[in-house]
Design a protein around this motif. Structure first.
Motif, PDB file in Angstrom:
ATOM      1  N   ASN A   1       6.615  -2.228 -10.745  1.00 25.41           N
ATOM      2  CA  ASN A   1       5.419  -2.320 -11.595  1.00 25.41           C
ATOM      3  C   ASN A   1       4.962  -3.763 -11.756  1.00 25.41           C
ATOM      4  OD1 ASN A   1       5.502   0.434 -11.870  1.00 25.41           O
ATOM      5  ND2 ASN A   1       6.479   0.391 -13.872  1.00 25.41           N
ATOM      6  N   ALA A   2       5.916  -4.683 -11.909  1.00 27.35           N
ATOM      7  CA  ALA A   2       5.569  -6.101 -12.042  1.00 27.35           C
ATOM      8  C   ALA A   2       4.930  -6.626 -10.757  1.00 27.35           C
ATOM      9  CB  ALA A   2       6.810  -6.922 -12.391  1.00 27.35           C
ATOM     10  N   MET A   3       5.454  -6.216  -9.605  1.00 28.04           N
ATOM     11  CA  MET A   3       4.875  -6.642  -8.325  1.00 28.04           C
ATOM     12  C   MET A   3       3.466  -6.082  -8.154  1.00 28.04           C
ATOM     13  SD  MET A   3       7.956  -6.638  -5.537  1.00 28.04           S
ATOM     14  CE  MET A   3       8.788  -5.136  -6.009  1.00 28.04           C
ATOM     15  N   LYS A   4       3.267  -4.832  -8.567  1.00 23.51           N
ATOM     16  CA  LYS A   4       1.931  -4.233  -8.490  1.00 23.51           C
ATOM     17  C   LYS A   4       0.949  -4.988  -9.378  1.00 23.51           C
ATOM     18  CE  LYS A   4       3.161   0.579  -7.528  1.00 23.51           C
ATOM     19  NZ  LYS A   4       3.133   1.946  -8.083  1.00 23.51           N
ATOM     20  N   GLU A   5       1.384  -5.303 -10.584  1.00 26.29           N
ATOM     21  CA  GLU A   5       0.535  -6.034 -11.530  1.00 26.29           C
ATOM     22  C   GLU A   5       0.163  -7.402 -10.981  1.00 26.29           C
ATOM     23  OE1 GLU A   5      -1.719  -6.482 -14.854  1.00 26.29           O
ATOM     24  OE2 GLU A   5      -0.552  -4.687 -14.403  1.00 26.29           O
TER      25      GLU A   5
ATOM     26  N   GLU B   1      -3.633  -8.627  -9.961  1.00 25.93           N
ATOM     27  CA  GLU B   1      -4.230  -9.824 -10.553  1.00 25.93           C
ATOM     28  C   GLU B   1      -4.652 -10.816  -9.469  1.00 25.93           C
ATOM     29  OE1 GLU B   1      -2.840 -13.436 -13.474  1.00 25.93           O
ATOM     30  OE2 GLU B   1      -2.004 -11.457 -13.828  1.00 25.93           O
ATOM     31  N   LYS B   2      -3.791 -11.007  -8.487  1.00 25.81           N
ATOM     32  CA  LYS B   2      -4.108 -11.929  -7.391  1.00 25.81           C
ATOM     33  C   LYS B   2      -5.320 -11.430  -6.601  1.00 25.81           C
ATOM     34  CE  LYS B   2      -1.955 -14.243  -3.462  1.00 25.81           C
ATOM     35  NZ  LYS B   2      -0.750 -14.361  -2.641  1.00 25.81           N
ATOM     36  N   GLY B   3      -5.380 -10.126  -6.344  1.00 28.86           N
ATOM     37  CA  GLY B   3      -6.506  -9.550  -5.621  1.00 28.86           C
ATOM     38  C   GLY B   3      -7.814  -9.687  -6.385  1.00 28.86           C
ATOM     39  N   CYS B   4      -7.761  -9.475  -7.686  1.00 30.96           N
ATOM     40  CA  CYS B   4      -8.970  -9.617  -8.517  1.00 30.96           C
ATOM     41  C   CYS B   4      -9.468 -11.051  -8.515  1.00 30.96           C
ATOM     42  CB  CYS B   4      -8.688  -9.157  -9.944  1.00 30.96           C
ATOM     43  SG  CYS B   4      -8.516  -7.371 -10.107  1.00 30.96           S
ATOM     44  N   LYS B   5      -8.555 -12.003  -8.634  1.00 33.69           N
ATOM     45  CA  LYS B   5      -8.964 -13.410  -8.618  1.00 33.69           C
ATOM     46  C   LYS B   5      -9.562 -13.788  -7.266  1.00 33.69           C
ATOM     47  CE  LYS B   5      -5.978 -15.035 -12.259  1.00 33.69           C
ATOM     48  NZ  LYS B   5      -4.911 -15.895 -12.693  1.00 33.69           N
ATOM     49  N   MET B   6      -8.962 -13.284  -6.188  1.00 30.39           N
ATOM     50  CA  MET B   6      -9.488 -13.583  -4.859  1.00 30.39           C
ATOM     51  C   MET B   6     -10.877 -12.965  -4.689  1.00 30.39           C
ATOM     52  SD  MET B   6      -8.054 -12.557  -1.110  1.00 30.39           S
ATOM     53  CE  MET B   6      -6.951 -13.918  -0.805  1.00 30.39           C
ATOM     54  N   ALA B   7     -11.037 -11.732  -5.132  1.00 30.50           N
ATOM     55  CA  ALA B   7     -12.342 -11.070  -5.029  1.00 30.50           C
ATOM     56  C   ALA B   7     -13.397 -11.824  -5.831  1.00 30.50           C
ATOM     57  CB  ALA B   7     -12.244  -9.621  -5.506  1.00 30.50           C
TER      58      ALA B   7
END
Length: 106
Positions: free
Chosen positions: A26-30, A34-40
């Motif tokens: 779950n922590a890795m998914k979170e 978050e990283k994907g949202c920031k990149m987007a």
């Protein structure tokens, strides 16, 4: 896969078995989300900044206007992140005040 199958396929080492807790998953998914949202967000900010720089350069003659645009976009995004404004409110404001309809904000 047994030893004979590994030899036939040319596999030299077994894949190690790793045990992992659900909380770690779950922590890795979170973190990935978050990283994907920031990149987007960074990509969606870079595109309009480049359009302003390339296509509207005559309007943006004064130095620092593109940087100011980027700073204002980041400020608006922080307002969204902190819960001061929702995407629906932004869409309604753009539609009502600027006459701009952005599809897919449902």
């Amino acid at each position: 896969m047994n030893r004979q199958e590994r030899r036939r396929l040319g596999v030299k080492k077994k894949d190690p078995m790793v045990s992992i807790k659900q909380s770690d998953i779950n922590a890795m998914k979170e973190e990935a989300t978050e990283k994907g949202c920031k990149m987007a967000f960074n990509l969606m900010l870079a595109v309009p900044a480049m359009v302003i720089h390339d296509k509207f350069g005559q309007l943006m003659k004064k130095d620092g206007r593109v940087e100011k645009f980027v700073d204002l976009c980041i400020e608006e995004y922080r307002c969204y992140e902190e819960g001061y404004v929702t995407l629906q409110e932004l869409a309604k404001c753009l539609r009502d005040e600027a006459g701009v309809e952005i599809k897919g904000w449902d």
